[in-house]
Design an enzyme around this catalytic site. Sequence first.
Site, PDB file in Angstrom:
ATOM      1  N   SER A   1       7.510   6.019  -9.772  1.00 58.69           N
ATOM      2  CA  SER A   1       8.476   5.935  -8.670  1.00 58.69           C
ATOM      3  C   SER A   1       9.751   5.259  -9.139  1.00 58.69           C
ATOM      4  O   SER A   1       9.718   4.336  -9.969  1.00 58.69           O
ATOM      5  CB  SER A   1       7.879   5.140  -7.504  1.00 58.69           C
ATOM      6  OG  SER A   1       8.854   4.912  -6.496  1.00 58.69           O
TER       7      SER A   1
ATOM      8  N   TYR B   1       4.282  -2.332  -5.154  1.00 58.10           N
ATOM      9  CA  TYR B   1       4.357  -0.902  -5.473  1.00 58.10           C
ATOM     10  C   TYR B   1       5.138  -0.680  -6.778  1.00 58.10           C
ATOM     11  O   TYR B   1       4.711   0.090  -7.642  1.00 58.10           O
ATOM     12  CB  TYR B   1       5.033  -0.184  -4.310  1.00 58.10           C
ATOM     13  CG  TYR B   1       5.053   1.311  -4.390  1.00 58.10           C
ATOM     14  CD1 TYR B   1       3.892   2.058  -4.213  1.00 58.10           C
ATOM     15  CD2 TYR B   1       6.244   1.997  -4.599  1.00 58.10           C
ATOM     16  CE1 TYR B   1       3.921   3.453  -4.261  1.00 58.10           C
ATOM     17  CE2 TYR B   1       6.282   3.376  -4.644  1.00 58.10           C
ATOM     18  CZ  TYR B   1       5.119   4.106  -4.476  1.00 58.10           C
ATOM     19  OH  TYR B   1       5.154   5.479  -4.519  1.00 58.10           O
TER      20      TYR B   1
ATOM     21  N   LYS C   1       3.761   0.982 -10.223  1.00 55.83           N
ATOM     22  CA  LYS C   1       4.355   2.215 -10.734  1.00 55.83           C
ATOM     23  C   LYS C   1       4.965   2.037 -12.121  1.00 55.83           C
ATOM     24  O   LYS C   1       4.983   2.976 -12.928  1.00 55.83           O
ATOM     25  CB  LYS C   1       5.401   2.736  -9.741  1.00 55.83           C
ATOM     26  CG  LYS C   1       4.804   3.248  -8.425  1.00 55.83           C
ATOM     27  CD  LYS C   1       3.814   4.381  -8.662  1.00 55.83           C
ATOM     28  CE  LYS C   1       3.311   4.985  -7.366  1.00 55.83           C
ATOM     29  NZ  LYS C   1       2.386   6.121  -7.584  1.00 55.83           N
TER      30      LYS C   1
END
Length: 303
Positions: free
Chosen positions: A148, A161, A165
């Site tokens: 991401s 997150y 990632k």
Amino acid sequence: MPDLLKDKVVVITGAGRGVGQCIAEYCSQQGARVVVNDLARDEDGKPIAEAVAEGIRQNGGQAIASTANIAQRVEVEEMIQTTVDLWGRVDGLVNNAGILRDRIFHKMSEEEWDQSIAVNLKGCFNTARAVAPFMKEQGSGAMVHMTSTSGLIGNFGQSNYAAAKMGLVGLSKSIALDMQRFNVRSNCIAPFALTPMIMAGIPRDTEEGRERWKILEKMEPEKVAPLVCALIADGGAHINGQIFGARGNEVYFFSQPRPVRTAHIGDGEGINAEAIIDRVFPMFKDDLYPLHRSMDIFSWDPV
């Protein structure tokens, strides 16, 4: 029917909806036998993975459903063993499943951190580790992991997150290095697509949120699937350890960290903190990266 993936067996996690569903359907259309993995269930309690698999079968493809939790290694190993028992091989793995537990950093709980890492990073290790021996034995295979721009560039409120990632980028590169001798490759994609997971995290009651929605609504999840297929297909056999992006009709290629400047302190005293502050930092000033967010870099409308 196109046959870029004819007779290949592809496992796709998080394939019950959104990008994963589109990937599963596209790979099937290209001739692959597909494992549709998703933990979620619909409002009636039925596995959403089974509905996607049934749709593929009704359209003439071959697909099975799995509700394995990728955060649980035993469940993942059972899913892969079932796949091999049925079809004899695993040619592709698409690590698409993910969760969001957004929170500004100073308010983030340990539970929110652990949940994100368990699915977004460890879950990808579990699936990759489970398929690796089979790919090694057959002398071929391709893994595609969804990273991401939240990690590659940055976003607010997504430290868990983003860390997962970016960790996935390192995992993919390590797999590529370790497995290349067995003709197994590993690459990453940073996808832009409007999915249920993304929709849940973007408010409509702020000006910034409304502006993001205007852009995201143009990002169809179907547009990610062709890049995934190309990386799994034999035509992508020379691509390994790379990071790509998919945004509408665009495919882009990310750089990877390499030194861009060097400063040598050779005045006889050796390196010291004072010299770094006085001489090195000023030398690097014009090369420092600003604190951009993903939307600052990808500021143009998708096409």
